[in-house]
Each structure stands twice: as C-alpha cells, then as structure tokens.
Design a protein around this motif. Structure first.
Motif, PDB file in Angstrom:
ATOM      1  N   GLY A  40       5.773   2.727   0.162  1.00 34.24           N
ATOM      2  CA  GLY A  40       4.401   3.292   0.844  1.00 34.24           C
ATOM      3  C   GLY A  40       3.477   2.393   1.464  1.00 34.24           C
ATOM      4  O   GLY A  40       2.573   2.781   2.059  1.00 34.24           O
ATOM      5  N   ASP A  41       4.044   1.354   1.725  1.00 36.63           N
ATOM      6  CA  ASP A  41       3.281   0.161   2.728  1.00 36.63           C
ATOM      7  C   ASP A  41       3.772   0.533   4.070  1.00 36.63           C
ATOM      8  O   ASP A  41       3.471  -0.267   4.865  1.00 36.63           O
ATOM      9  N   MET A  42       4.603   1.409   4.359  1.00 38.99           N
ATOM     10  CA  MET A  42       4.991   2.034   5.895  1.00 38.99           C
ATOM     11  C   MET A  42       4.428   3.041   5.730  1.00 38.99           C
ATOM     12  O   MET A  42       4.627   3.963   5.127  1.00 38.99           O
ATOM     13  N   ALA A  43       4.239   3.488   7.178  1.00 35.96           N
ATOM     14  CA  ALA A  43       3.966   5.043   7.621  1.00 35.96           C
ATOM     15  C   ALA A  43       4.453   5.364   8.842  1.00 35.96           C
ATOM     16  O   ALA A  43       4.720   4.305   9.754  1.00 35.96           O
ATOM     17  N   VAL A  44       4.605   6.578   9.285  1.00 36.69           N
ATOM     18  CA  VAL A  44       5.163   7.071  10.368  1.00 36.69           C
ATOM     19  C   VAL A  44       4.182   7.788  11.028  1.00 36.69           C
ATOM     20  O   VAL A  44       3.262   8.678  10.497  1.00 36.69           O
ATOM     21  N   PHE A  45       4.289   7.834  12.397  1.00 38.21           N
ATOM     22  CA  PHE A  45       3.497   8.751  13.333  1.00 38.21           C
ATOM     23  C   PHE A  45       4.397   9.205  14.343  1.00 38.21           C
ATOM     24  O   PHE A  45       5.588   8.528  14.641  1.00 38.21           O
ATOM     25  N   SER A  46       4.186  10.211  14.921  1.00 37.57           N
ATOM     26  CA  SER A  46       4.979  10.821  16.067  1.00 37.57           C
ATOM     27  C   SER A  46       4.528  10.859  17.229  1.00 37.57           C
ATOM     28  O   SER A  46       3.347  10.927  17.576  1.00 37.57           O
ATOM     29  N   ALA A  47       5.420  10.588  18.313  1.00 40.24           N
ATOM     30  CA  ALA A  47       4.954  10.981  19.878  1.00 40.24           C
ATOM     31  C   ALA A  47       5.535  12.165  20.500  1.00 40.24           C
ATOM     32  O   ALA A  47       6.870  12.118  20.534  1.00 40.24           O
ATOM     33  N   THR A  48       4.987  13.104  20.875  1.00 40.68           N
ATOM     34  CA  THR A  48       5.683  14.274  21.775  1.00 40.68           C
ATOM     35  C   THR A  48       4.960  14.437  23.084  1.00 40.68           C
ATOM     36  O   THR A  48       4.046  14.211  23.091  1.00 40.68           O
ATOM     37  N   TYR A  98       9.750   8.902  16.827  1.00 42.27           N
ATOM     38  CA  TYR A  98       8.786   8.595  15.607  1.00 42.27           C
ATOM     39  C   TYR A  98       8.900   7.080  15.607  1.00 42.27           C
ATOM     40  O   TYR A  98       9.791   6.256  16.223  1.00 42.27           O
ATOM     41  N   LEU A  99       7.556   6.565  15.505  1.00 42.87           N
ATOM     42  CA  LEU A  99       7.288   5.346  15.202  1.00 42.87           C
ATOM     43  C   LEU A  99       6.916   4.762  13.793  1.00 42.87           C
ATOM     44  O   LEU A  99       6.044   5.408  13.357  1.00 42.87           O
ATOM     45  N   GLN A 100       7.535   3.885  13.201  1.00 44.73           N
ATOM     46  CA  GLN A 100       7.014   3.422  11.689  1.00 44.73           C
ATOM     47  C   GLN A 100       6.617   2.020  11.791  1.00 44.73           C
ATOM     48  O   GLN A 100       6.984   1.175  12.613  1.00 44.73           O
ATOM     49  N   CYS A 101       5.239   1.777  11.276  1.00 51.29           N
ATOM     50  CA  CYS A 101       4.861   0.116  11.050  1.00 51.29           C
ATOM     51  C   CYS A 101       4.084   0.070   9.875  1.00 51.29           C
ATOM     52  O   CYS A 101       4.142   1.058   8.889  1.00 51.29           O
ATOM     53  N   ASP A 102       3.506  -0.831   9.705  1.00 51.33           N
ATOM     54  CA  ASP A 102       2.684  -1.199   8.515  1.00 51.33           C
ATOM     55  C   ASP A 102       1.685  -0.174   8.157  1.00 51.33           C
ATOM     56  O   ASP A 102       0.953   0.386   9.194  1.00 51.33           O
TER      57      ASP A 102
END
Length: 349
Positions: A40-48, A98-102
C-alpha cells in the motif's frame, strides 16, 4: 476503497499501507512456496487522451511514445537540475498509460504533471482507491493466479491486464517468482479470502527485498530531489533512454553520463541494524564531519539485519568502511549487485 475499509477486511491496522507486524519470512520454506502481502505504499494514476504518450514522453526520462503493450518500464521524473522527484514504473493498454510511484508522493506528482498539461489532450486520474496493490510470490501463488488470469507474464517487467485487475511480474527473488497484483477495489474482499486460504501472509518487506536484491532503486518522499538518476544506477536498470528527446533535467542527466567519470553510485549491502529508512545518512569514519551518502531503500532481512541500497562516492565504496547514521554506527557489509557498474567515460552510440 480507503485504508480504513481495507483494515476492516484484512483485520490489520494499515497506518502505512504496509504489513509490518510479522516475523521476517524470507528464509521460511513455506514462504518461498507461496506468500502474499500488501504493497500500500505504492499508488497508480492513469493518463488518457490523444496526447497522453507525447505529453509524458516530454516529461519523463524514458521513451513513452514507442511504448508497446506488455512491457513495464521505469522512468525518472526530474527537476530542471536533474534531481529525481520520483521514480515511476509505467505501462499501457489499448487506451491508457498507467504510472506507479510512491503513494506519499503520488498526489503531488500528479498535480505537478497536471500543471504542464496546458492545451494538451491529456487527462490524469488517480487510481489509488480503485486498485489495491498486493505482492505475491512462489509456486502456490502462481497456481492461484492462474485461476484469475488466462496467462501469467512469462518474464520479469511485463504486465497482463484482465477483468480481475492488472498483474505485473517483477524480477524474481532468487528462485521465487514475484508478482504485483493490482486488484479492483470491488473484488478485494473475495481475493483476500482466497489468498488467506492458500498462501502464507508476509510482511511487505519480504516482497520488497526482491527489488533490492535486483539492484532496483525507488525514490520515495524522503529522498525526493536527492539523486540524479545515475547516482542510484537508474540507467543500469532501464530507467533512462539517452536517445530520446528533451525532458526536465535531460541536459544534466546526459552530461553526468558522457562528460567525465560518474563519481557517485549505489551499492548493495547488508548491515546488523533494524529500523533503517530511505534517506538516512551514511558516514566514512575517515571523514566523520559530514555524510558520504544516503540509504536509497532498506528492508528488514531478518530479526537483526537489514538489506539496503546505499548511495555514495565510488571512492568511499572502494575504501569500504561505511557506517549507518554516524561515524561509529553499524558497518555496511557490501554484496555483489546483479549487474556491473562501469566507472568509465561513455561515448554516445
């Protein structure tokens, strides 16, 4: 789904999004056969949007425009001075990148990228509460995953996308295959029960050890704007494309690569200490008045030892006597990385 909901389902208090209360399992034979944990210390956001690939291509250190479906790549997001704001893993399907970071950085990083969208046809959206990241590994985990996915990624750094979420295969930890499963929030309760019935619950650290053993660095909030990519071997693990066009910090990153020797690198080490964290200072007793480097990432190896990636000058690493926290602190025991660090001047191909 927020972490309070997840805590209710799992019966654990996720104050950091991690499982931390168990004894280390990485030398447990049952663990190697099949384990699961929460990341859970990783999170994803999207680019469309029509311009998503070209926009990100101009922001990140790696190629996004020619990204095919299937591979998972790494990229640095840097300041104009070449210092890494964060490190990304990124991949795509037919219409989304999709991009995943801290997780602690994700809201601010997404907001920063949004500032530069301007007239580009790009929409950024957080998926932090709709995709729950789990870490799995071992033969029993693979067998269970085949009941949810038609096929599993055959090699590391690849992803499969399905109705049951996204499955990323990471580099193996020794002989243990490792997967990250981004589970849709509405399926999480049922998935958690299935994992609980089949696999050994593990600390999150036990999963992240595989990244450290692979020499793969991750920038977190505590190390934001501390490192140029090469200082954490980021180009050696596929995070920098030196043939692509400009991006913030590109001139500094390229200059570090091609003009003179690279003076700072990251090294794999163990240390007889616990409670270590990213950003903690390292010292050479020969020059105790100032730190010689920083911990990049650290995880608990067993009840008394930690495994870490340690950034420092090449000269300090060659000297060998490096301490954690103070000049008289615990001594690093250097280990061999799975790739070679070439401390030479490079010429572009």
């Amino acid at each position: 789904m927020n972490w309070q909901d997840i805590s209710a389902i799992t019966e654990f208090d996720f104050t950091s999004g991690r499982i931390t209360h168990l004894a280390p399992q990485s030398d447990n034979a049952d663990w190697a056969q099949g384990f699961y944990t929460v990341l859970g210390d990783m999170a994803v956001f999207s680019a469309t949007g029509d311009d998503a690939a070209s926009f990100l291509h101009g922001q990140l250190s790696n190629d996004v425009e020619r990204l095919p479906q299937g591979p998972v790549r790494r990229a640095a997001y840097c300041t104009a001075k070449g210092r890494m704001i964060t490190s990304f893993s990124y991949w795509k399907n037919s219409d989304t990148i999709y991009l995943q970071c801290d997780a602690n950085q994700q809201p601010a990083v997404q907001k920063r990228l949004q500032m530069f969208v301007l007239r580009s046809k790009v929409k950024l959206a957080s998926l932090a509460e709709s995709l729950i990241p789990l870490g799995l590994g071992g033969a029993k985990a693979e067998a269970l995953l085949t009941t949810y996915f038609v096929a599993l990624p055959a090699i590391g750094e690849h992803v499969h996308d399905a109705a049951n979420g996204m499955l990323l295969r990471h580099e193996d930890a020794g002989a243990v295959a490792r997967y990250q499963w981004l589970v849709p929030a509405d399926q999480f309760a049922a998935v958690w029960q299935a994992l609980k019935n089949t696999l050994v619950l593990s600390n999150s650290s036990d999963w992240y050890l595989g990244d450290i053993l692979s020499g793969v660095s991750r920038v977190v909030a505590a190390t934001q704007e501390v490192f140029v990519p090469q200082m954490i071997n980021f180009e050696l693990t596929g995070g920098v494309n030196f043939r692509k066009g400009c991006y913030p910090g590109q001139e500094i990153v390229a200059r570090s690569q091609y003009l003179g020797k690279l003076k700072r690198r990251s090294f794999l080490a163990s240390v007889a200490a616990t409670g270590l964290s990213a950003g903690q200072e390292l010292f050479n007793p020969a020059s105790p008045e100032q730190p010689c480097g920083h911990i990049v990432n650290a995880e608990l190896l067993n009840a008394v030892e930690s495994l870490l990636l340690a950034e420092m000058t090449m000269a300090d690493a060659e000297q060998g006597d490096i301490r954690v926290g103070a000049a008289d602190g615990p001594v690093l025991q250097f280990r061999e990385l799975p790739y070679v660090i070439h401390d030479i001047t490079r010429t572009p191909e």
